[in-house]
Scaffold this motif. Structure first.
Motif, mmCIF file in Angstrom:
data_model
loop_
_atom_site.group_PDB
_atom_site.id
_atom_site.type_symbol
_atom_site.label_atom_id
_atom_site.label_comp_id
_atom_site.label_asym_id
_atom_site.label_seq_id
_atom_site.Cartn_x
_atom_site.Cartn_y
_atom_site.Cartn_z
ATOM 1 N N ASP A 196 7.921 9.066 -5.064
ATOM 2 C CA ASP A 196 8.638 9.727 -3.963
ATOM 3 C C ASP A 196 8.899 8.787 -2.792
ATOM 4 O O ASP A 196 8.879 9.190 -1.644
ATOM 5 N N LEU A 197 9.179 7.536 -3.100
ATOM 6 C CA LEU A 197 9.385 6.531 -2.054
ATOM 7 C C LEU A 197 10.533 6.911 -1.125
ATOM 8 O O LEU A 197 10.426 6.773 0.093
ATOM 9 N N ASP A 198 11.628 7.406 -1.691
ATOM 10 C CA ASP A 198 12.781 7.795 -0.865
ATOM 11 C C ASP A 198 12.397 8.870 0.149
ATOM 12 O O ASP A 198 12.771 8.787 1.322
ATOM 13 N N SER A 216 0.827 -1.208 0.000
ATOM 14 C CA SER A 216 0.000 0.000 0.000
ATOM 15 C C SER A 216 0.863 1.262 0.000
ATOM 16 O O SER A 216 0.616 2.204 -0.768
ATOM 17 N N PHE A 217 1.873 1.270 0.849
ATOM 18 C CA PHE A 217 2.767 2.419 0.954
ATOM 19 C C PHE A 217 3.466 2.676 -0.379
ATOM 20 O O PHE A 217 3.546 3.819 -0.839
ATOM 21 N N ARG A 218 3.933 1.623 -0.997
ATOM 22 C CA ARG A 218 4.610 1.769 -2.291
ATOM 23 C C ARG A 218 3.666 2.274 -3.363
ATOM 24 O O ARG A 218 4.052 3.096 -4.197
ATOM 25 N N THR A 266 14.062 1.518 -2.719
ATOM 26 C CA THR A 266 13.251 0.586 -3.505
ATOM 27 C C THR A 266 13.767 -0.844 -3.381
ATOM 28 O O THR A 266 12.985 -1.765 -3.127
ATOM 29 N N SER A 267 15.066 -1.048 -3.516
ATOM 30 C CA SER A 267 15.594 -2.411 -3.418
ATOM 31 C C SER A 267 15.503 -2.952 -1.990
ATOM 32 O O SER A 267 15.343 -4.158 -1.784
ATOM 33 N N PHE A 268 15.576 -2.071 -1.001
ATOM 34 C CA PHE A 268 15.392 -2.456 0.403
ATOM 35 C C PHE A 268 13.972 -2.974 0.610
ATOM 36 O O PHE A 268 13.771 -4.044 1.185
ATOM 37 N N PHE A 269 12.982 -2.250 0.117
ATOM 38 C CA PHE A 269 11.598 -2.708 0.215
ATOM 39 C C PHE A 269 11.409 -4.007 -0.563
ATOM 40 O O PHE A 269 10.720 -4.913 -0.089
ATOM 41 N N HIS A 321 10.135 9.196 6.932
ATOM 42 C CA HIS A 321 9.288 9.119 8.128
ATOM 43 C C HIS A 321 9.636 7.896 8.986
ATOM 44 O O HIS A 321 9.481 7.930 10.204
ATOM 45 N N PHE A 322 10.099 6.840 8.359
ATOM 46 C CA PHE A 322 10.371 5.580 9.055
ATOM 47 C C PHE A 322 11.838 5.367 9.405
ATOM 48 O O PHE A 322 12.174 4.383 10.061
#
Length: 95
Positions: free
Chosen positions: A61-63, A53-55, A83-86, A68-69
């Motif tokens: 603007d994922l970075d 959902s977050f992605r 992105t690769s971490f997620f 926030h986290f």
């Protein structure tokens, strides 16, 4: 601003498992996620849904949204992009 009520499992994982003392749970992302899955067998599917959902809410603007986290663990230090971490977290959760 990101509401912790919308992403409680992400808050939990990034506060505790990837927080300031992340090394208590492992030295690598696979080790940390394995520990989380062992400790939270009934919640990790919620994390999968929240990450998806977050992605989908932050495709461009994922970075920035991930800021926030950010607690203690820096994925870039292990050669990941956000992105690769997620991607890696989601892959490990599906195993």
């Amino acid at each position: 601003m990101i509401s912790s009520n919308r992403y409680p499992e992400m808050e939990h994982v990034f506060d505790i498992y990837f927080g300031q003392d992340f090394d208590l749970f492992g030295e690598t992302v696979p080790e940390i996620i394995a520990c989380y899955k062992k400790d939270s067998p009934h919640h990790y599917k919620d994390l999968i849904r929240e990450l998806e959902s977050f992605r989908s809410e932050h495709p461009d603007d994922l970075d920035i949204a991930y800021e926030h986290f950010r607690r203690g663990f820096r994925p870039e230090g292990d050669g990941y992009t956000v992105t690769s971490f997620f991607d890696e977290i989601q892959r490990l959760l599906h195993e």
